[in-house]
Write a protein that holds these residues in place. Structure first.
Motif, mmCIF file in Angstrom:
data_model
loop_
_atom_site.group_PDB
_atom_site.id
_atom_site.type_symbol
_atom_site.label_atom_id
_atom_site.label_comp_id
_atom_site.label_asym_id
_atom_site.label_seq_id
_atom_site.Cartn_x
_atom_site.Cartn_y
_atom_site.Cartn_z
ATOM 1 N N UNK A 291 134.796 -37.765 104.833
ATOM 2 C CA UNK A 291 134.906 -36.505 105.573
ATOM 3 C C UNK A 291 136.306 -35.931 105.372
ATOM 4 N N UNK A 292 136.385 -34.618 105.158
ATOM 5 C CA UNK A 292 137.687 -33.947 105.072
ATOM 6 C C UNK A 292 138.242 -33.831 106.492
ATOM 7 N N UNK A 293 139.401 -34.447 106.720
ATOM 8 C CA UNK A 293 139.997 -34.475 108.062
ATOM 9 C C UNK A 293 141.221 -33.549 108.077
ATOM 10 N N UNK A 294 141.110 -32.442 108.783
ATOM 11 C CA UNK A 294 142.188 -31.458 108.793
ATOM 12 C C UNK A 294 143.068 -31.622 110.026
ATOM 13 N N UNK A 295 144.353 -31.482 109.809
ATOM 14 C CA UNK A 295 145.332 -31.477 110.902
ATOM 15 C C UNK A 295 146.523 -30.648 110.459
ATOM 16 N N UNK A 296 147.396 -30.359 111.406
ATOM 17 C CA UNK A 296 148.579 -29.569 111.080
ATOM 18 C C UNK A 296 149.693 -30.486 110.571
ATOM 19 N N UNK A 333 143.817 -31.370 104.992
ATOM 20 C CA UNK A 333 143.757 -32.826 104.852
ATOM 21 C C UNK A 333 144.971 -33.278 104.042
ATOM 22 N N UNK A 334 145.960 -33.817 104.744
ATOM 23 C CA UNK A 334 147.210 -34.236 104.108
ATOM 24 C C UNK A 334 146.947 -35.286 103.041
ATOM 25 N N UNK A 335 146.073 -36.260 103.338
ATOM 26 C CA UNK A 335 145.821 -37.358 102.397
ATOM 27 C C UNK A 335 145.223 -36.845 101.093
ATOM 28 N N UNK A 336 144.222 -35.976 101.181
ATOM 29 C CA UNK A 336 143.578 -35.473 99.967
ATOM 30 C C UNK A 336 144.526 -34.588 99.166
ATOM 31 N N UNK A 337 145.309 -33.775 99.866
ATOM 32 C CA UNK A 337 146.269 -32.914 99.177
ATOM 33 C C UNK A 337 147.303 -33.755 98.431
ATOM 34 N N UNK A 411 141.079 -35.469 90.474
ATOM 35 C CA UNK A 411 141.546 -34.168 90.961
ATOM 36 C C UNK A 411 140.374 -33.194 91.067
ATOM 37 N N UNK A 412 139.541 -33.154 90.040
ATOM 38 C CA UNK A 412 138.398 -32.236 90.029
ATOM 39 C C UNK A 412 137.451 -32.519 91.193
ATOM 40 N N UNK A 413 137.183 -33.799 91.452
ATOM 41 C CA UNK A 413 136.266 -34.155 92.549
ATOM 42 C C UNK A 413 136.835 -33.749 93.905
ATOM 43 N N UNK A 414 138.129 -34.024 94.114
ATOM 44 C CA UNK A 414 138.721 -33.697 95.417
ATOM 45 C C UNK A 414 138.756 -32.190 95.628
ATOM 46 N N UNK A 415 139.167 -31.450 94.598
ATOM 47 C CA UNK A 415 139.227 -29.984 94.713
ATOM 48 C C UNK A 415 137.846 -29.425 95.032
ATOM 49 N N UNK A 416 136.829 -29.970 94.405
ATOM 50 C CA UNK A 416 135.459 -29.528 94.686
ATOM 51 C C UNK A 416 135.069 -29.861 96.123
ATOM 52 N N UNK A 417 135.502 -31.057 96.602
ATOM 53 C CA UNK A 417 135.160 -31.475 97.967
ATOM 54 C C UNK A 417 135.788 -30.559 99.016
ATOM 55 N N UNK A 418 136.990 -30.056 98.764
ATOM 56 C CA UNK A 418 137.667 -29.189 99.743
ATOM 57 C C UNK A 418 137.370 -27.718 99.480
ATOM 58 N N UNK A 419 136.365 -27.433 98.614
ATOM 59 C CA UNK A 419 135.951 -26.061 98.305
ATOM 60 C C UNK A 419 137.091 -25.239 97.701
#
Length: 594
Positions: A291-296, A333-337, A411-419
């Motif tokens: 799951x993409x977990x967003x925070x500030x 999502x800090x981790x995915x970025x 990189x391609x998979x993560x970018x696709x996951x975060x739209x």
């Protein structure tokens, strides 16, 4: 049948599928063998500074001469494979060519290794494992060729172990033999899987009207591939974790300058293997339904982490690494970025030998965009549509740079996951620019909430109590360990006991476990493997928490990267680390959470 044009196999329907598969395998392995010729020449030359002073001159000269003849013979045999009309005969020639060189590496056990010398034993063990891993990348699509590659490498080691069984370190030797067995098994399984996958590709070209059905089959094959990678990764990670811990326990201060230099090279080789394993782990994670977990957060958090990781490497290669616009506050999502940036930076550093690398962040229409620009070797235009494919490595740079070809696929998979979107511009000889557009919101400066003030430091009795807690000696901290690998358990015990912890090995057989509960003191932390016979680590952690009626801090350190298990750990909110991992990282995690 006429040889295919440009060395590639045409996809024709008909009864010739098996022959096409054999030709494709041979072409792939032949291309790989030719591209690795430079490494085959350089590797023996590196033995000169490593072993010349510590090895008898006559023995070293004899080995080096034999290796030189083997490398020359390999080159001649590979050059003789010109036409692909007889794949069976040419495969035998290829097997002979690669087997001669690995035989020389196998005989090196009797030339360079002193059974009583832990450093020389571990160094050559790492060399042997590295050669095995490199061979798996190129030859595991054909188990017969891989067999011809690995047996001459590992059979002399087995003889060496038998002749010196009273002097060698058995956990490492046993781990090496287990890796040998698993490598053979995986090559056979992967060869069969590859044949099925390629046959499916031929069938898909001929049966366009069954596109939907074949798409489902392809998805199933992808899941099977992920499971295979996870299983293979698990069985190879276990012995590597023991090697990591034993290496970390060696006190470099007690080594002379020569052995210290050898040990540092050995540690770098282990670091490369660990990086490869972690790349495979990233693929397994992305195959799970995370799951993409967003925070500030502020981008400076990521920049500091990246600088810590890459500054030394950039300094070593004399590359200037710079960051621009890293003052933005972002919701995402800090981790995915960070994972995207790590892979892009690692890719840029690998293919850049001089100049600079610049990471620039921008806020466009309220969303975060960023670019990674390098002055590296660049990417040919015809390769640009393929660089995000898994395991793809351009012929333009394959022979000069190592890697698995997975970084940009991640990189391609993560970018696709975060739209998001990822674009690349490149010019051969001048460098590349990777630009990523995310949907992560950039917070305007006037909307950034004020940081809460730090609470005042405790005073009086509360302060004294807190100081006593912080000054508590490590020996008063009780650490419970569940691990079914005996060598790894002993390594944990030795390391954490030396670090001052009171270590309690906890049995994982259910009857013995319940008997042990009555004797255990209250634990401060639980360190557990995941696969523990009939039960798993989650079960035993829960049992221990219920026994002491306390939510004891715990962490699972596992080699299991199956997607369903990644989801399971996340669902139970259990911290997880993946083997192989630096033991100092484990200790730091434990001390932080006690």
């Amino acid at each position: 049948m006429n040889p295919p044009e440009h060395g590639r196999i045409p996809l024709n329907e008909g009864p010739r599928d098996q022959q096409l598969i054999a030709l494709e395998k041979l072409q792939y392995m032949l291309d790989y063998s030719k591209s690795s010729t430079i490494a085959t020449v350089l590797a023996p030359l590196l033995c000169l500074p490593l072993y010349w002073d510590d090895t008898e001159t006559l023995r070293f000269s004899a080995w080096f001469t034999a290796m030189t003849l083997a490398v020359i013979t390999r080159y001649v045999l590979l050059r003789s494979i010109r036409a692909l009309s007889n794949p069976a005969q040419n495969a035998k020639v290829l097997n002979l060519a690669i087997g001669l060189v690995t035989l020389m590496w196998g005989l090196g056990w009797f030339v360079f290794v002193q059974p009583t010398d832990m450093v020389s034993y571990l160094l050559y063990q790492i060399i042997s494992l590295t050669v095995l891993f490199v061979g798996m990348v190129g030859y595991c699509i054909n188990w017969k060729t891989f067999f011809a590659f690995i047996v001459p490498l590992k059979a002399p080691e087995l003889i060496f172990i038998a002749l010196n069984f009273n002097q060698i370190v058995w956990p490492i030797a046993l781990g090496s033999m287990v890796a040998f067995y698993l490598a053979l098994k995986m090559a056979f399984l992967f060869s069969t899987s590859w044949e099925k996958s390629y046959a499916l590709r031929l069938k898909n070209d001929a049966l366009i009207d069954q596109l939907t059905e074949e798409k489902n089959a392809s998805m199933s094959a992808n899941v099977a591939k992920s499971e295979f990678i996870a299983t293979a990764s698990h069985d190879l990670r276990q012995p590597m974790q023991s090697v990591n811990i034993f290496i970390d326990m060696i006190d470099t201060q007690q080594l002379n300058e020569s052995y210290g230099s050898i040990f540092n090279r050995m540690r770098k080789s282990v670091t490369v293997l660990n990086r490869m394993f972690n790349t495979l782990l990233d693929i397994s994670k992305l195959d799970s339904n995370f799951v993409v977990r967003e925070r500030e957060f502020n981008l400076i958090e990521i920049v500091h982490s990246l600088e810590d990781s890459f500054n030394d490497l950039c300094t070593e290669k004399k590359i200037k690494l710079s960051f621009k616009g890293a003052t933005h506050q972002v919701v995402g999502d800090l981790h995915l970025l960070e994972q995207i940036l790590r892979n892009l930076l690692a890719n840029a550093i690998q293919y850049t030998d001089q100049g600079h690398i610049e990471v620039a962040f921008h806020a466009t229409s309220g969303a975060l965009h960023f670019s990674v620009e390098d002055t590296g070797c660049g990417i040919p235009e015809e390769d640009l549509p393929l660089i995000f494919n898994e395991f793809y490595r351009s012929d333009h740079s394959r022979s000069q740079y190592d890697g698995l070809g997975l970084g940009l696929a991640i990189v391609h998979r993560i970018v696709k996951k975060i739209n998001g979107q990822c674009h690349v511009q490149s010019e051969v000889g001048k460098g590349s620019v990777f630009t990523v557009h995310t949907r992560f919101a950039v917070i305007p400066v006037q909307h950034i909430s004020r940081q809460p003030r730090r609470p005042a430091p405790p005073t009086g009795e509360a302060s004294d109590r807190r100081d006593q807690e912080l000054q508590a000696p490590a020996s008063s901290r009780h650490l419970g360990i569940l691990e079914n690998d005996e060598a790894l358990l002993q390594a944990y015990q030795q390391y954490f006991t030396q670090a001052g912890y009171c270590v309690h090995p906890v049995p994982y057989e259910e009857e013995a476990f319940h008997e042990c509960l009555a004797l255990l003191p209250k634990l401060d932390f639980i360190l557990s493997d995941f696969r523990l016979g009939k039960r798993d680590g989650l079960y035993f952690i829960q049992q221990l928490r219920e026994e002491f009626n306390h939510d004891i801090p715990a962490c699972i350190v596992t080699a299991d990267t199956s997607p369903q298990h990644l989801e399971l750990f996340s669902r139970h909110n259990i911290d997880v680390m993946y083997k192989p991992i630096d033991i100092h990282t484990v200790e730091k995690f434990i001390s932080t959470h006690i």
